[in-house]
Design a protein around this motif. Structure first.
Motif, PDB file in Angstrom:
ATOM      1  N   THR A 124       0.842  -1.190   0.000  1.00  0.00           N
ATOM      2  CA  THR A 124       0.000   0.000   0.000  1.00  0.00           C
ATOM      3  C   THR A 124       0.877   1.239   0.000  1.00  0.00           C
ATOM      4  O   THR A 124       2.074   1.186   0.302  1.00  0.00           O
ATOM      5  CB  THR A 124      -0.919   0.019   1.247  1.00  0.00           C
ATOM      6  N   ASP A 125       0.286   2.354  -0.336  1.00  0.00           N
ATOM      7  CA  ASP A 125       0.938   3.654  -0.235  1.00  0.00           C
ATOM      8  C   ASP A 125       1.084   3.994   1.247  1.00  0.00           C
ATOM      9  O   ASP A 125       0.113   3.928   2.009  1.00  0.00           O
ATOM     10  CB  ASP A 125       0.061   4.693  -0.952  1.00  0.00           C
ATOM     11  N   VAL A 126       2.283   4.369   1.678  1.00  0.00           N
ATOM     12  CA  VAL A 126       2.498   4.653   3.099  1.00  0.00           C
ATOM     13  C   VAL A 126       1.626   5.810   3.576  1.00  0.00           C
ATOM     14  O   VAL A 126       1.346   5.929   4.785  1.00  0.00           O
ATOM     15  CB  VAL A 126       3.988   4.947   3.371  1.00  0.00           C
ATOM     16  N   ALA A 127       1.149   6.650   2.657  1.00  0.00           N
ATOM     17  CA  ALA A 127       0.273   7.745   3.057  1.00  0.00           C
ATOM     18  C   ALA A 127      -1.009   7.225   3.699  1.00  0.00           C
ATOM     19  O   ALA A 127      -1.599   7.914   4.546  1.00  0.00           O
ATOM     20  CB  ALA A 127      -0.067   8.621   1.852  1.00  0.00           C
ATOM     21  N   ALA A 131      -2.417   8.483   7.309  1.00  0.00           N
ATOM     22  CA  ALA A 131      -3.669   9.240   7.373  1.00  0.00           C
ATOM     23  C   ALA A 131      -4.685   8.590   8.308  1.00  0.00           C
ATOM     24  O   ALA A 131      -5.504   9.292   8.916  1.00  0.00           O
ATOM     25  CB  ALA A 131      -4.258   9.375   5.971  1.00  0.00           C
ATOM     26  N   GLU A 132      -4.638   7.271   8.432  1.00  0.00           N
ATOM     27  CA  GLU A 132      -5.613   6.542   9.248  1.00  0.00           C
ATOM     28  C   GLU A 132      -5.266   6.531  10.730  1.00  0.00           C
ATOM     29  O   GLU A 132      -6.100   6.177  11.560  1.00  0.00           O
ATOM     30  CB  GLU A 132      -5.724   5.099   8.749  1.00  0.00           C
ATOM     31  N   THR A 136      -0.577   6.531  17.013  1.00  0.00           N
ATOM     32  CA  THR A 136      -0.405   5.088  16.844  1.00  0.00           C
ATOM     33  C   THR A 136       1.051   4.646  16.824  1.00  0.00           C
ATOM     34  O   THR A 136       1.391   3.590  17.367  1.00  0.00           O
ATOM     35  CB  THR A 136      -1.078   4.640  15.531  1.00  0.00           C
ATOM     36  N   PHE A 137       1.918   5.411  16.192  1.00  0.00           N
ATOM     37  CA  PHE A 137       3.293   4.982  15.949  1.00  0.00           C
ATOM     38  C   PHE A 137       4.293   5.742  16.830  1.00  0.00           C
ATOM     39  O   PHE A 137       4.132   6.922  17.106  1.00  0.00           O
ATOM     40  CB  PHE A 137       3.656   5.189  14.480  1.00  0.00           C
ATOM     41  N   ASP A 138       5.334   5.021  17.228  1.00  0.00           N
ATOM     42  CA  ASP A 138       6.430   5.650  17.957  1.00  0.00           C
ATOM     43  C   ASP A 138       7.446   6.247  16.996  1.00  0.00           C
ATOM     44  O   ASP A 138       8.164   7.184  17.366  1.00  0.00           O
ATOM     45  CB  ASP A 138       7.108   4.622  18.862  1.00  0.00           C
ATOM     46  N   ALA A 139       7.524   5.712  15.796  1.00  0.00           N
ATOM     47  CA  ALA A 139       8.422   6.273  14.784  1.00  0.00           C
ATOM     48  C   ALA A 139       7.862   5.966  13.404  1.00  0.00           C
ATOM     49  O   ALA A 139       7.297   4.894  13.170  1.00  0.00           O
ATOM     50  CB  ALA A 139       9.836   5.704  14.911  1.00  0.00           C
ATOM     51  N   LEU A 165       2.718  16.574   6.592  1.00  0.00           N
ATOM     52  CA  LEU A 165       3.500  16.584   7.829  1.00  0.00           C
ATOM     53  C   LEU A 165       2.580  16.699   9.043  1.00  0.00           C
ATOM     54  O   LEU A 165       2.865  16.122  10.106  1.00  0.00           O
ATOM     55  CB  LEU A 165       4.504  17.735   7.801  1.00  0.00           C
ATOM     56  N   GLY A 166       1.478  17.414   8.883  1.00  0.00           N
ATOM     57  CA  GLY A 166       0.503  17.478   9.966  1.00  0.00           C
ATOM     58  C   GLY A 166      -0.100  16.115  10.249  1.00  0.00           C
ATOM     59  O   GLY A 166      -0.305  15.737  11.411  1.00  0.00           O
ATOM     60  N   GLN A 167      -0.384  15.342   9.191  1.00  0.00           N
ATOM     61  CA  GLN A 167      -0.906  13.990   9.378  1.00  0.00           C
ATOM     62  C   GLN A 167       0.118  13.093  10.071  1.00  0.00           C
ATOM     63  O   GLN A 167      -0.231  12.294  10.950  1.00  0.00           O
ATOM     64  CB  GLN A 167      -1.310  13.394   8.029  1.00  0.00           C
ATOM     65  N   ALA A 168       1.379  13.211   9.662  1.00  0.00           N
ATOM     66  CA  ALA A 168       2.428  12.405  10.289  1.00  0.00           C
ATOM     67  C   ALA A 168       2.547  12.728  11.776  1.00  0.00           C
ATOM     68  O   ALA A 168       2.721  11.828  12.615  1.00  0.00           O
ATOM     69  CB  ALA A 168       3.763  12.636   9.585  1.00  0.00           C
ATOM     70  N   ARG A 169       2.429  14.001  12.096  1.00  0.00           N
ATOM     71  CA  ARG A 169       2.511  14.408  13.507  1.00  0.00           C
ATOM     72  C   ARG A 169       1.365  13.808  14.313  1.00  0.00           C
ATOM     73  O   ARG A 169       1.568  13.337  15.442  1.00  0.00           O
ATOM     74  CB  ARG A 169       2.506  15.935  13.591  1.00  0.00           C
ATOM     75  N   ARG A 170       0.163  13.832  13.742  1.00  0.00           N
ATOM     76  CA  ARG A 170      -0.986  13.239  14.438  1.00  0.00           C
ATOM     77  C   ARG A 170      -0.830  11.732  14.591  1.00  0.00           C
ATOM     78  O   ARG A 170      -1.301  11.150  15.569  1.00  0.00           O
ATOM     79  CB  ARG A 170      -2.276  13.558  13.685  1.00  0.00           C
ATOM     80  N   ALA A 171      -0.193  11.089  13.626  1.00  0.00           N
ATOM     81  CA  ALA A 171      -0.039   9.633  13.661  1.00  0.00           C
ATOM     82  C   ALA A 171       0.954   9.164  14.714  1.00  0.00           C
ATOM     83  O   ALA A 171       0.939   7.992  15.112  1.00  0.00           O
ATOM     84  CB  ALA A 171       0.399   9.128  12.290  1.00  0.00           C
TER      85      ALA A 171
END
Length: 230
Positions: A124-127, A131-132, A136-139, A165-171
């Motif tokens: 899958t696309d890592v995006a 986005a979901e 959830t993630f530590d890194a 980058l905002g989505q990555a921060r939320r994740a």
């Protein structure tokens, strides 16, 4: 000199072009057009990506890591070596053939790491998992392009813009790390990371590790542990 042999060709989804898997003796190369994306002799900076990011979260009880891009497995192998047995490593690979190469012509390089019980491989696309996810993630480790631009897949641009980058921060969980590999500097990307609320460190590394080689860089962007934006 031993000539290069074309082993296979893989289409990148959504008209992203084609990848070529090449072999010369025991050396492998994955290429996009005239650009070599990775080479089996040069793994130092990909390993550093995992070592630097996972080193910051490996002491957590059950760290959960997302890796964007399977490649030749160097980042995944280094992550597994740095993480505890209770970790989970989710790998998102956009091109199905790359995952097939890992169990086929590149199986000697991978050495069975995809069978590690901590690994979850998704084609899958890592995006999508970014986005979901919420906390959830530590890194999150991104090595899907030659830098913060959409070289291999134009859609990857959205990973590096303000919204992405905002989505990555939320994740990420508090104190989590977004790590991005690049073949070149990008001052504008550094500014975007800071604008997105990350504490940013830029690390220079070498394509062949301690043996030298081309200079690459890794952004380590840490989410604050409390307060501020989610």
């Amino acid at each position: 000199m031993i000539p290069w042999v074309h082993i296979d060709t893989a289409a990148i989804p959504k008209d992203g072009g084609t990848l070529k898997l090449m072999r010369r003796g025991s050396e492998f190369s994955i290429q996009l057009g005239q650009n070599e994306l990775m080479n089996s002799r040069l793994s130092g900076s990909e390993e550093a990506l995992a070592q630097l990011a996972c080193g910051r979260v490996s002491a957590r009880p059950s760290p959960r890591i997302l890796i964007g891009g399977l490649g030749m497995g160097f980042t995944l192998r280094a992550a597994l070596a740095a993480l505890p047995e209770r970790a989970e490593v989710v790998v998102a690979e956009l091109v199905p053939a790359v995952a097939a190469w890992a169990r086929g012509p590149l199986s000697e390089i991978f050495g069975g790491i995809l069978d590690d019980s901590r690994v979850r491989l998704h084609e899958t696309d890592v995006a999508a998992p970014i986005a979901e996810a919420t906390g959830t993630f530590d890194a999150i480790l991104l090595d899907v392009d030659n830098g913060p631009d959409g070289l291999t897949h134009p859609g990857n641009d959205r990973l590096y813009d303000h919204a992405g980058l905002g989505q990555a921060r939320r994740a990420l969980r508090p104190g989590g790390v977004l790590a991005v590999w690049s073949a070149h500097p990008d001052a504008a990307f550094t500014r975007r990371l800071r604008d997105a609320g990350f504490a940013v460190e830029e690390v220079l590394t070498r394509a062949n590790g301690r043996r030298g080689g081309t200079r690459h860089r890794i952004w380590l962007a840490e989410k604050p542990t409390g307060g501020g934006r989610r």
